[in-house]
Every structure is written in structure tokens, then in C-alpha cells.
Design a protein around this motif. Structure first.
Motif, PDB file in Angstrom:
ATOM      1  N   GLU A   1       7.268  11.403  -1.197  1.00  0.00           N
ATOM      2  CA  GLU A   1       6.371  10.491  -1.924  1.00  0.00           C
ATOM      3  C   GLU A   1       5.625   9.583  -0.949  1.00  0.00           C
ATOM      4  OE1 GLU A   1       5.723   9.668  -5.305  1.00  0.00           O
ATOM      5  OE2 GLU A   1       6.497  11.677  -5.674  1.00  0.00           O
ATOM      6  N   ILE A   2       6.352   9.033   0.019  1.00  0.00           N
ATOM      7  CA  ILE A   2       5.703   8.131   0.982  1.00  0.00           C
ATOM      8  C   ILE A   2       4.650   8.915   1.768  1.00  0.00           C
ATOM      9  CG2 ILE A   2       6.035   6.794   3.112  1.00  0.00           C
ATOM     10  CD1 ILE A   2       7.698   5.160   1.570  1.00  0.00           C
ATOM     11  N   ARG A   3       4.988  10.148   2.125  1.00  0.00           N
ATOM     12  CA  ARG A   3       4.018  10.949   2.891  1.00  0.00           C
ATOM     13  C   ARG A   3       2.752  11.177   2.070  1.00  0.00           C
ATOM     14  NH1 ARG A   3       8.026  13.541   5.046  1.00  0.00           N
ATOM     15  NH2 ARG A   3       8.065  15.276   3.593  1.00  0.00           N
ATOM     16  N   GLN A   4       2.923  11.366   0.768  1.00  0.00           N
ATOM     17  CA  GLN A   4       1.741  11.537  -0.075  1.00  0.00           C
ATOM     18  C   GLN A   4       0.909  10.255  -0.093  1.00  0.00           C
ATOM     19  OE1 GLN A   4       3.287  13.059  -3.748  1.00  0.00           O
ATOM     20  NE2 GLN A   4       3.430  15.127  -2.920  1.00  0.00           N
ATOM     21  N   GLU A   5       1.606   9.107  -0.142  1.00  0.00           N
ATOM     22  CA  GLU A   5       0.893   7.819  -0.116  1.00  0.00           C
ATOM     23  C   GLU A   5       0.095   7.678   1.184  1.00  0.00           C
ATOM     24  OE1 GLU A   5       0.943   5.341  -2.440  1.00  0.00           O
ATOM     25  OE2 GLU A   5       2.221   6.480  -3.803  1.00  0.00           O
ATOM     26  N   THR A   6       0.651   8.223   2.260  1.00  0.00           N
ATOM     27  CA  THR A   6      -0.020   8.056   3.561  1.00  0.00           C
ATOM     28  C   THR A   6      -0.940   9.236   3.870  1.00  0.00           C
ATOM     29  OG1 THR A   6       1.746   9.169   4.750  1.00  0.00           O
ATOM     30  CG2 THR A   6       1.975   6.808   4.506  1.00  0.00           C
ATOM     31  N   SER A   7      -1.257   9.991   2.878  1.00  0.00           N
ATOM     32  CA  SER A   7      -2.108  11.192   2.965  1.00  0.00           C
ATOM     33  C   SER A   7      -1.557  12.248   3.925  1.00  0.00           C
ATOM     34  CB  SER A   7      -3.560  10.828   3.309  1.00  0.00           C
ATOM     35  OG  SER A   7      -3.638  10.297   4.603  1.00  0.00           O
ATOM     36  N   GLY A   8      -0.280  12.202   4.166  1.00  0.00           N
ATOM     37  CA  GLY A   8       0.396  13.315   4.844  1.00  0.00           C
ATOM     38  C   GLY A   8       0.273  13.373   6.350  1.00  0.00           C
ATOM     39  N   MET A   9      -0.836  12.913   6.904  1.00  0.00           N
ATOM     40  CA  MET A   9      -1.064  13.080   8.342  1.00  0.00           C
ATOM     41  C   MET A   9      -0.315  12.042   9.186  1.00  0.00           C
ATOM     42  SD  MET A   9      -3.010  15.623   8.767  1.00  0.00           S
ATOM     43  CE  MET A   9      -3.686  15.399  10.407  1.00  0.00           C
TER      44      MET A   9
ATOM     45  N   LEU B   1       7.789   1.751  10.296  1.00  0.00           N
ATOM     46  CA  LEU B   1       6.749   2.101   9.318  1.00  0.00           C
ATOM     47  C   LEU B   1       5.582   1.114   9.413  1.00  0.00           C
ATOM     48  CD1 LEU B   1       6.155   4.202   7.096  1.00  0.00           C
ATOM     49  CD2 LEU B   1       6.965   2.534   5.434  1.00  0.00           C
ATOM     50  N   ILE B   2       5.884  -0.145   9.641  1.00  0.00           N
ATOM     51  CA  ILE B   2       4.808  -1.148   9.789  1.00  0.00           C
ATOM     52  C   ILE B   2       3.968  -0.793  11.010  1.00  0.00           C
ATOM     53  CG2 ILE B   2       4.323  -3.580  10.328  1.00  0.00           C
ATOM     54  CD1 ILE B   2       6.861  -4.245   8.606  1.00  0.00           C
ATOM     55  N   LYS B   3       4.646  -0.449  12.115  1.00  0.00           N
ATOM     56  CA  LYS B   3       3.890  -0.078  13.323  1.00  0.00           C
ATOM     57  C   LYS B   3       2.998   1.141  13.047  1.00  0.00           C
ATOM     58  CE  LYS B   3       7.036   0.328  16.629  1.00  0.00           C
ATOM     59  NZ  LYS B   3       7.554   0.588  17.970  1.00  0.00           N
ATOM     60  N   ARG B   4       3.571   2.127  12.370  1.00  0.00           N
ATOM     61  CA  ARG B   4       2.844   3.370  12.135  1.00  0.00           C
ATOM     62  C   ARG B   4       1.640   3.138  11.216  1.00  0.00           C
ATOM     63  NH1 ARG B   4       4.586   8.596  12.227  1.00  0.00           N
ATOM     64  NH2 ARG B   4       5.383   8.005  14.282  1.00  0.00           N
ATOM     65  N   MET B   5       1.832   2.334  10.141  1.00  0.00           N
ATOM     66  CA  MET B   5       0.780   2.218   9.140  1.00  0.00           C
ATOM     67  C   MET B   5      -0.121   0.999   9.332  1.00  0.00           C
ATOM     68  SD  MET B   5       1.560   4.989   7.879  1.00  0.00           S
ATOM     69  CE  MET B   5       0.022   4.995   7.002  1.00  0.00           C
TER      70      MET B   5
ATOM     71  N   LYS C   1       0.803  -1.220   0.000  1.00  0.00           N
ATOM     72  CA  LYS C   1       0.000   0.000   0.000  1.00  0.00           C
ATOM     73  C   LYS C   1       0.839   1.273   0.000  1.00  0.00           C
ATOM     74  CE  LYS C   1      -4.098   1.990   2.145  1.00  0.00           C
ATOM     75  NZ  LYS C   1      -5.097   1.874   3.181  1.00  0.00           N
ATOM     76  N   TYR C   2       1.971   1.258   0.706  1.00  0.00           N
ATOM     77  CA  TYR C   2       2.687   2.526   0.897  1.00  0.00           C
ATOM     78  C   TYR C   2       4.083   2.606   0.280  1.00  0.00           C
ATOM     79  CZ  TYR C   2      -1.066   3.335   4.158  1.00  0.00           C
ATOM     80  OH  TYR C   2      -2.311   3.501   4.692  1.00  0.00           O
ATOM     81  N   VAL C   3       4.740   1.457   0.108  1.00  0.00           N
ATOM     82  CA  VAL C   3       6.154   1.545  -0.287  1.00  0.00           C
ATOM     83  C   VAL C   3       6.399   1.103  -1.727  1.00  0.00           C
ATOM     84  CG1 VAL C   3       8.521   1.031   0.462  1.00  0.00           C
ATOM     85  CG2 VAL C   3       6.681   0.955   2.126  1.00  0.00           C
TER      86      VAL C   3
END
Lengths: 358, 636
Positions: free
Chosen positions: B205-213, B226-230, B117-119
Motif C-alpha cells: 500500500e505504501i509503495r502504491q502511495e509513493t507511485s512504486g518507484m 522513510l522521511i529521508k526517502r520521501m 502524504k504517504y502513511v
């Protein structure tokens, strides 16, 4: 080998692996103490290079010939760093408490036990002899320091007399905040605020580092020197100990029993092994095989390559205090007795071990 | 426990290395939940192999039910399964191997979901990103198991070698390190000092994938962080249900709970909601849905805004509270600046009426004492006791306006407002002891409680909580102890420790909290207290012959013989009051009682394994803690 006593002028800062970039707020950057041998050797070599005329940038060929460069130490060889404390009977060398020493606090100090290989247990490593002992309920590995006599007792397979010295009796951690101020408003500049944990040694506690391979003229530059060591350019005073003074090898005499030599290797300084031996495997450069072990969580040591301006890779070292229980054939006894360092970067002081029995 | 030849002892780690390295409360929850989930996966696998989980008692466990796709009702949102367990099976080694494989495959699935999804779409902009990712994902967990008596697992823990290491040792990590988990490389693979732009572009780019917030502009993470966060946003695909992680309040929100409660229960409620409406219209992405319902059991607009909007200090900083059209760098346009000033004025008006919210919150970590021995002696009765305790934990935390992060086995992790945190810890210790008494056993639990400013990094708070629980409460003071530490932005302010027995009055009140309440109800008293508390500390230091005070220090005054410390401190107290109040008989009597109580909680109260439960040494930090609690942490 000549031994140097290094004492902080004030506090020291040896940072851990957290990113620490100019222009980014970084908080609570931790510390590593005692510092890695790379740090102390780096400080000593930089001081010697300065005394040979270096100011910044790459070292000249002449300096490289004498002091080496990067991982190449030319003719230099180091030992340590180890901790030393001034006691009633003079300076006392301190060693990380071996991890096969367990303890539980009681009113008079610690009740202690020594682990040794137990019966075979089936586990995720196969059928192996895990380190164990009787009556160790509620006991845990002791994370302090022992003196030379206590270490010798452990190497003889005996519970040491006295108590393990807790870290807080040797050094404290100080939380410090740093910032850059806006020139106009004199308020803290956005994203230039950082906090770090500094180390302050208790009075009478020093670092000891052995060095050899430096010619006498250059060696004199170290005695009485005040040099930056670690982060923030914080200073350390260097004194050369009289010849013959310093760290002596600690090893227990070992004899074969029933045609086999059973011995322990206790890590005095961190060690880097390309592969951590599993049960039944051998340690590089050490005869025989590993029967069991008390090994701590990897100590990751990296650094900063100031010439190429990039971080040095963070490598997993076996932490000091770790113990290997090994067994070899009787005719390998002399080879066993000659082991004093294992792994890579031993010239820097890494991989130093003490030899004992189990 | 009877026949141990079929018994499996199983653990997954590293616990602290995975959970405590967190930057947001959501990371903390995510780490606890994932570890609990993976342990549940191991249990499910053992049950699939016809094994039985002996400790803990998992029969009614909602998380395990959902892992086994057998769940009903609301999906679990709290980790309830501990990272270590005891099971039995006919082929124990086979079942343990399957369980370990089960953990690895479920972890891989979660990691794959985050990657996909993100990377994945950004990976080719990185430098060896896929290689770094796989190295970290494949080498992170330490899964250990032993067959036979539990002592085997204790012995196994001494040898930290892992069968799963790809290179036969822990990994070497190159390049720049993760800004949360510093032992691991960040996944862009670039070195900031020489490839800054490429690294920044990758993370943009990753921040855009994660909608920035979900990622701050200065966060550059390793695969594990990153796994923990997402994880919350891939949970449905990764584990089969949603985890509602947006319900996690920030530390600043937890700190403000008593203030929010007071505002919303008062006549200012409408004013507060109008302020919230204004904030919603001036800023984007500030709604925190579900948080209020979880804590207060009600919905109110004012309770659902980002906690930075409760503090004027945050409102003065556009980076903490960006409004619509606030630029990433540089000054705000004039109209945005005016709106900001308007919000600040509204909030200050509310402060005038209802006071300020506290910037301090409490992190509570609890852990049963001597559980290994108890489990060895009477394993399944311990399971029943722990199951009964676990049922009570969420209620007790909720009753004290706290948020439970994790409750599995004998471990508890919760965040609480300052005022009720010590009482909450004490109630939990009582519940723990009672759960064991009902099974005919005696058992105690110890606590590490940190009062922290929201400015102190979460990682430091967790490190302190672990350190005071293990080293100060359990190791130094003995079982059944509570250690408390106050962390301000400038460092550790004080550290106090006592057995539960020494901390409470015969009426079961936590004495320090009562003293603080008394003090805060007397405005003169608070003013006087600052000089009294600091002077008392200096006095004790001087009498003990020490040069320098450090938090948690006990003073041995036994060499002073007949010197009456109590009278001395009473005189100090009255002296501090003298310039503010008339010293009547009543004031004098109250001073006697107050100082006596203060001294009683400042003396050494050790756990039952020590020969003398009450020592003569005095710790000045009890007094400093009263001062801190009486001011409700308002002053940083």
C-alpha cells in the motif's frame, strides 16, 4: 564462580540488528563484538540442554528447573563475557578503555589525559559539571582495551602507563559472501545472496565467561565441549579454567573527603537501566548522586526468540567503558563499596562495574 | 575569541547515524540536506532572538536566506550549513533554547508532511504504526548546546544523555527492524516471521502511495528512513521550496560519467541516442531528468536514461531493468525477451566502438584538521576562510566531473568518477590551505576516498569513508593526509595512505594517477603489471617476515640492511615485461623511473606533527592502487 575460556574453532558471526530473512538479498550485515551476554549464555544453556537430552522445540520441565528459560535463569549466574589474551606473563584480562581516558597519537604511542568533573557549565542539561581536563586539544576517546593494571590506575585517578590495545590487535573482521545456487544452472539463486562480517580472533585471544549455580555433573559437560555460538552455527571450544583462576574484582579503596565520598563507576560490561540518570539523580542501587559522566552512544542489543520465532526487542544498553562520576555522604561508604553490578539482567553478566575515585 | 559569556555552542546529531545509513544516493543527499537545513533553522532562530552567528560565516549563505524566507534566485539544493556552529546573543541560554525548539518544530513539520502524504491512509492497516512513528520522530535528534567557551561543548559531547528522551533513555524498538537504519523498528509493526502477509500488504500500500518507484519491494523502513526517502517529494510543503531530488545520479551513473562523456563527444553520439530512444520505447519510468544538465551542462537523450541501461550485465537481469510487460516474478514473455536481446546487442555494438563504462565510482569525504583549536584561537577569521573555501568547492568538484552532495564549514562530501577523484581531492586540499593562508593562518584538510563497485552497499561505502578518514588518515597518519580504499564486491582490495606532500610530484601532479595513466597508455604494460604488482607484494611480505598480507599493511624492511629494494623491484618489473616486449635501454630507463616513483608513493609519508615525515616502511597497496587506477576499475 567457575570460569570458562571460549575459543573459536574458525571465525565467528555475531550479527547486529539488520533484518536477515531467508529469500531476501542482504548485504554487509555487521557484527557485534564482544558478543552480548545473552548470546553467550544462550549458547552455554543450549549446550547444557542438549547434554540433558533436548533436541528441538520447548525445553522440558526438568531442563527448565535446572537451566531456567528465557530471562529466568533458575539458579544460574554468569559473569562476562570479557576478553582475555595470552601474554608473556600468562593470561591477561582485558577491559574496554574507560571513556574518561582521552588520547592523541604521537611517535611513541599515545599521549593520554583523564577527564574529571570540571567547573559548572550552562548547557541543555542545566548548570552541570561536565567532564573535562587541561591540554586535551585534538584528543579523543580511545576505543581499545586496557589490562587490569591499567584499569586500576584509571580507577585511582591516574593516567595509565603503557598504551591502549587497539581492537585490531585482538580481532579482525572478515567479509564473507554466502549464496544459494540454482539446482539446474548452478548459478546464484536470485535474492539468496548475502554478505556478512565475521570476526576472527587473533591467536591467543579468547572470551572468558564466568558461571555458577550448575551442579558438578552438568558442569563437566562444558569442559572440552565444542558448541555452536552466534550466527551460522559457528563453533567455539570451551575449556574450564582451574578453580581460583579467572576474573578478579577490580576496585579501588575509597575514603571520605570533607564528609563526602567521591567515586567513579566504570562499566565493564553493557548495562541496561530503565532510565539513564541525569545530573543530580541517582543510579538505581547506588548511593549518592551523579555529578558528571562520560557515557557512550547506546549499544542496542536484541536477539532472536527461537521458540516463538520472532525478534527479541532491541534494547538500549549503556556501553562498556562508560564512566559515572558520583558523590555520596560519608556514612554511605560501605554501601558504595558493596556495589559491583547495576541495572537489569545482571545474572547474565550485564551491568558489571569497577569502582574508582575522582 | 574574546568574551565567551554570551557565546552559544550548538550541535545537532547524530551525523553519521542520520546521513551514512543510506541505500540510494538520494538518501545520502537527503540526509545531508536535512541535517544542514535543521542546523540552518537553529541559526535562523538565534538570529530572530537578536543573536549573531559567529562561526561559520553565514552572511552570503543561500540556504539560510531561504530558511529566513529572504531568498532570491534559484532555491538551494546543497546543504551548506554545518551541524555545529558558534553564535552569540544577549540572552544566550534563551536563544539556544529557542533554537533547539526551532529544530524540533521544523523536523516535526517535515515528518507530518511525509506522514500525511504517504502513511496516514495506510496506518490503520499497520500494528501501532502511529505509536512507532511518534516514538521514532520524537526521540531521534540529539540537540546539545553549551554557553561559554568552546571547551564546554567538547566536554558536553562526552555525555551522550539527551534532554528530549521521552522515557529517560534511548527508545526500545520492538518487532522487525528497518532495512536501512537497523536500530529502528519498521513502521508496519508486524513481525515478518509470523505475520509476513500483513507486513507485505502494508508496504505494498505504501509503495502504491509513493507511485512504486521510490520504494523497492524489499524495503521496509522506519519513520526516519522513510522521511529521508520521501522528503524530496514533500519539500515544497515542508520547507517552502522544491529540491529537485530527481537530479541525483545513481552511483552507477557517476561511475559511467567518463564513458558517457567520451560517447557523447564522439561520432557515436547519434548511435547512442538511437539506443536511448529504443530503450525509452521498450521501458517505462527510465528517464532521469536534469541529471545530464547538472553534470555535463547539456541535454542528450542518451545521458538521461537510468544508468542500468548502460550496462549489459544489468540488461541481462530483468529485475534491474524491467521493460514494459516484464512480470514481477517469473519469466518474461517471448516478445519482451526479444526486445531485451535487441537492447543488449545495440549496447554491445557501442562497447565495441567506445569500450565499456566502469562499474566503479569514488566517494570523497573531507574534513578540516584541528578545527576546534583554530576556531578557539581565531574564530571569525576561520569563518571567513571557510566561507572562501566553500565557494570554491562546487567549482572544483564540477571541473572534475563530480557531484557535490554536501559542503558546509570544513566538511565536504562528493561523488566522482574514478580517474579524477584523487586530483579533485588534492585540488580541494590546496584550495583549503589557500583560503586559510589568505587569512594569515595555516590549516590542512584530510580526505577519505573510497573507490567502490556500484554493487557495494552505499552504507558500507560511507562507513569505509568515515573509517579511513578518521582512523587511517587523521589518527594514524597525521593531519593533511589522504587515505584511499578500494572496495570490490568481494571486499576490500587495497588501502593506501599518504600526506598530501608525499602524494604529489614537484609539478603538483598526483603521482599515483600519473603512474596509472602511463601504464594504461601501454597495453603491454597493463598485462605485465598484474604479475609484477602481485609478485612485488609477495616479495615485500616475504622480506618483512610476515605470514599474511592485509590491506593497508606497512612493511618494515629496516632489518635487511644493505638490501636494495629498488633494484629488486626493477628486476621484477623487467622480468614481467620480458615475455611481451623487447628490453631496450629505453625500456630499462623507463623501468628505473617507474619503480622509483612507485616506491616513492609506497613509502610512509606522515603528517607534519610526526617527527619524521617520511618513514622507511613500505606499503604494497600503492602499487595495487596504481594497477586498479590503470584499469579504470573496469574489472570488478
Amino acid at each position: 564462580m567457575i570460569y570458562l575460556r571460549i575459543t573459536p574453532v574458525d571465525s565467528w558471526f555475531f550479527r547486529d540488528g539488520r533484518p536477515f530473512h531467508l529469500g531476501e538479498a542482504t548485504s554487509d550485515v555487521g557484527g557485534l563484538f564482544p558478543p552480548s551476554a545473552f548470546t553467550v549464555v544462550g549458547a552455554i544453556r543450549a549446550h547444557l540442554a542438549r547434554s540433558m537430552g533436548w533436541r528441538e522445540g520447548k525445553w522440558s520441565e526438568e531442563i527448565c528447573r535446572v537451566l531456567g528459560d528465557g530471562y529466568d535463569l533458575a539458579g544460574l549466574r554468569f559473569r562476562g563475557p570479557l576478553l582475555c589474551r595470552e601474554g608473556d606473563r600468562g593470561p591477561e584480562m582485558l577491559y574496554p578503555a574507560p571513556l574518561n581516558l582521552l588520547g592523541k597519537r604521537n611517535d611513541s604511542g599515545y599521549e593520554m589525559r583523564l577527564l574529571r568533573p570540571g567547573e559548572e557549565v550552562e548547557c541543555d542539561l542545566g548548570r552541570v559539571r561536565l567532564p573535562t581536563a587541561e591540554k586535551i586539544d585534538g584528543m579523543k576517546q580511545l576505543s581499545g582495551y586496557v589490562n587490569g593494571d591499567q584499569l586500576k590506575q584509571v580507577l585511582r585517578g591516574e593516567v595509565p602507563e603503557g598504551r591502549v590495545i587497539p581492537r585490531e590487535e585482538l580481532w579482525g573482521t572478515e567479509y564473507a559472501v554466502g549464496l544459494e545456487r540454482e539446482r539446474d544452472t548452478r548459478t546464484a539463486k536470485e535474492a539468496h545472496l548475502y554478505s556478512i562480517n565475521r570476526i576472527r580472533l587473533v591467536r591467543g585471544v579468547h572470551l572468558i565467561m564466568g558461571v555458577e549455580g550448575i551442579d558438578e555433573g552438568l558442569l563437566e559437560k562444558l569442559d572440552g565441549a565444542v558448541m555452536p555460538i552466534g550466527g551460522e552455527g559457528r563453533m567455539g571450544c570451551v575449556e574450564m579454567l582451574s578453580p581460583g583462576k579467572g576474573v578478579s574484582e577490580i576496585r579501588q579503596e575509597i575514603g571520605p573527603i570533607d564528609g563526602r565520598v567521591r567515586f567513579t563507576l566504570v562499566h565493564i560490561t553493557p548495562a541496561f537501566l530503565g532510565r539513564w540518570p541525569r545530573p543530580g539523580e541517582s543510579i538505581p542501587g547506588v548511593p549518592g548522586e551523579v555529578v558528571s559522566a562520560c557515557v557512550g552512544r547506546a549499544l542496542r542489543i536484541g536477539g532472536w526468540d527461537s521458540v516463538n520465532r520472532r525478534p527479541v526487542e532491541l534494547k538500549p544498553f549503556i556501553p562498556p567503558g562508560s564512566v559515572w562520576f558520583c558523590e555520596a555522604e560519608a556514612d554511605e561508604l560501605n554501601d558504595v563499596m558493596s556495589v559491583s553490578r547495576i541495572g537489569e539482567y545482571t545474572g547474565f553478566g550485564f551491568g558489571e562495574i569497577a569502582l574508582g575515585i575522582w | 575569541m574574546s568574551d565567551s559569556s554570551s557565546e552559544i555552542n550548538f550541535t545537532i546529531g547524530p551525523v553519521q547515524g542520520f546521513i551514512a545509513q543510506a541505500r540510494r544516493t538520494r538518501d545520502l543527499w537527503s540526509g545531508s540536506f536535512l541535517l544542514s537545513y535543521l542546523s540552518g533553522c537553529a541559526m535562523a532562530e538565534i538570529r530572530r532572538c537578536d543573536g549573531r552567528i559567529k562561526v561559520p560565516d553565514v552572511e552570503g549563505d543561500q540556504l539560510l536566506r531561504w530558511i529566513e524566507s529572504d531568498g532570491e534566485g534559484a532555491p538551494p539544493r546543497i546543504g551548506t550549513l554545518p551541524n555545529r556552529f558558534v553564535a552569540s546573543a544577549e540572552d544566550p541560554a534563551g536563544a539556544a533554547r529557542s533554537a533547539a525548539e526551532g529544530v524540533r518544530s521544523r523536523w516535526k513539520k517535515i515528518a507530518d508532511c511525509v506522514w500525511n502524504k504517504y502513511v496516514e491512509g495506510v496506518a490503520d492497516q499497520g500494528k501501532n504504526t502511529r505509536e512507532i512513528w511518534e516514538r521514532q520522530v520524537n526521540n531521534f535528534w540529539e540537540i546539545h548546546w553549551t554557553i561559554g567557551a568552546m571547551e564546554g561543548m567538547e566536554a558536553r559531547k562526552n555525555w551522550r544523555i539527551c534532554t528530549d528522551w521521552s522515557d529517560g533513555r534511548p527508545t526500545i524498538e520492538w518487532g522487525d527492524h528497518c532495512t536501512i537504519m537497523s536500530d529502528w523498528q519498521e513502521i508496519s509493526g508486524y513481525v515478518r516471521s509470523i505475520e509476513r502477509k500483513k507486513q507485505d500488504d502494508f508496504w505494498k500500500e505504501i509503495r502504491q502511495e509513493t507511485s512504486g518507484m521510490d520504494l523497492r519491494s524489499d524495503e521496509r523502513l522506519c519513520a526516519i528512513a522513510l522521511i529521508k526517502r520521501m522528503f524530496p517529494s514533500v519539500a515544497e510543503d515542508a520547507i517552502g521550496w522544491e529540491v529537485s531530488a530527481d537530479r541525483w545520479p545513481s552511483t552507477l551513473y557517476v561511475a559511467a560519467i567518463p564513458w558517457l562523456s567520451a560517447v557523447i563527444e564522439s561520432a557515436e553520439r547519434d548511435y547512442a541516442n538511437d539506443y536511448a530512444k529504443k530503450a525509452f520505447s521498450y521501458a517505462e519510468h527510465i528517464q532521469r531528468k536534469g541529471v545530464a544538465e547538472q553534470i555535463f551542462g547539456r541535454k542528450d537523450l542518451f545521458l538521461e536514461i537510468d544508468a542500468n541501461f548502460y550496462h549489459t550485465t544489468s540488461l541481462k537481469n530483468p529485475k534491474s531493468t524491467p521493460l514494459k510487460m516484464t512480470p514481477e516474478d517469473g519469466d518474461e514473455p517471448e516478445d519482451v525477451r526479444r526486445r531485451r536481446e535487441e537492447l543488449i546487442e545495440c549496447l554491445e555494438e557501442l562497447y565495441n566502438k567506445k569500450g565499456k563504462p566502469s562499474p566503479f565510482y569514488a566517494m570523497l569525504l573531507m574534513d578540516g584538521d584541528n578545527m576546534g583549536r583554530l576556531i578557539r584561537e581565531s574564530g571569525e577569521a576561520v569563518s571567513r576562510a571557510l566561507a572562501s573555501f566553500a565557494k570554491d568547492v562546487e567549482r572544483v568538484v564540477h571541473d572534475n566531473l563530480g557531484v557535490l552532495v554536501y559542503a558546509g564549514g570544513d566538511d565536504v562530501l562528493a561523488m566522482l568518477p574514478v580517474e579524477r577523484a584523487m586530483s579533485c581531492a588534492y585540488r580541494l586540499s590546496v584550495s583549503f590551505a589557500e583560503s586559510f593562508e589568505a587569512q594569515g593562518m595555516e590549516a590542512t584538510i584530510s580526505a577519505g576516498l573510497v573507490f567502490a563497485s556500484h554493487r557495494v552497499p552505499l552504507r558500507s561505502v560511507m562507513r569505509e569513508a568515515h573509517s579511513i578518514l578518521d582512523d587511517i588518515a587523521k589518527d594514524e597518519n597525521g593531519r593533511g593526509s589522504m587515505a584511499v580504499s578500494v572496495l570490490k564486491g568481494s571486499g576490500r582490495y587495497c588501502r593506501w595512505v599518504s600526506s598530501w606532500k608525499g602524494a604529489v610530484s614537484p609539478e603538483n601532479e598526483v603521482v599515483l594517477e600519473r603512474l596509472a595513466k602511463n601504464l594504461s597508455e601501454k597495453p603491454d604494460g597493463i598485462e605485465a603489471s598484474s604479475s609484477f604488482f602481485y609478485k612485488s607484494r609477495e616479495l615485500l611480505l616475504m622480506l618483512a617476515g610476515e605470514q599474511r598480507w592485509s590491506p593497508g599493511m606497512f612493511f618494515d624492511l629496516s632489518h635487511l640492511g644493505g638490501l636494495d629494494i629498488e633494484t629488486l623491484l626493477q628486476a621484477e618489473y623487467l622480468n614481467a615485461l620480458e615475455h611481451r616486449s623487447e628490453i631496450t635501454e629505453e625500456v630499462r630507463d623507463s623501468a628505473v623511473r617507474y619503480v622509483r616513483d612507485l616506491l616513492s608513493v609506497s613509502r610512509r609519508h606522515r603528517g607534519p606533527e610526526h617527527e619524521r615525515a617520511t618513514g622507511k616502511e613500505i606499503c604494497a597497496d600503492g602499487m595495487l592502487l596504481v594497477k586498479f587506477l590503470s584499469q579504470k576499475g573496469v574489472q570488478e
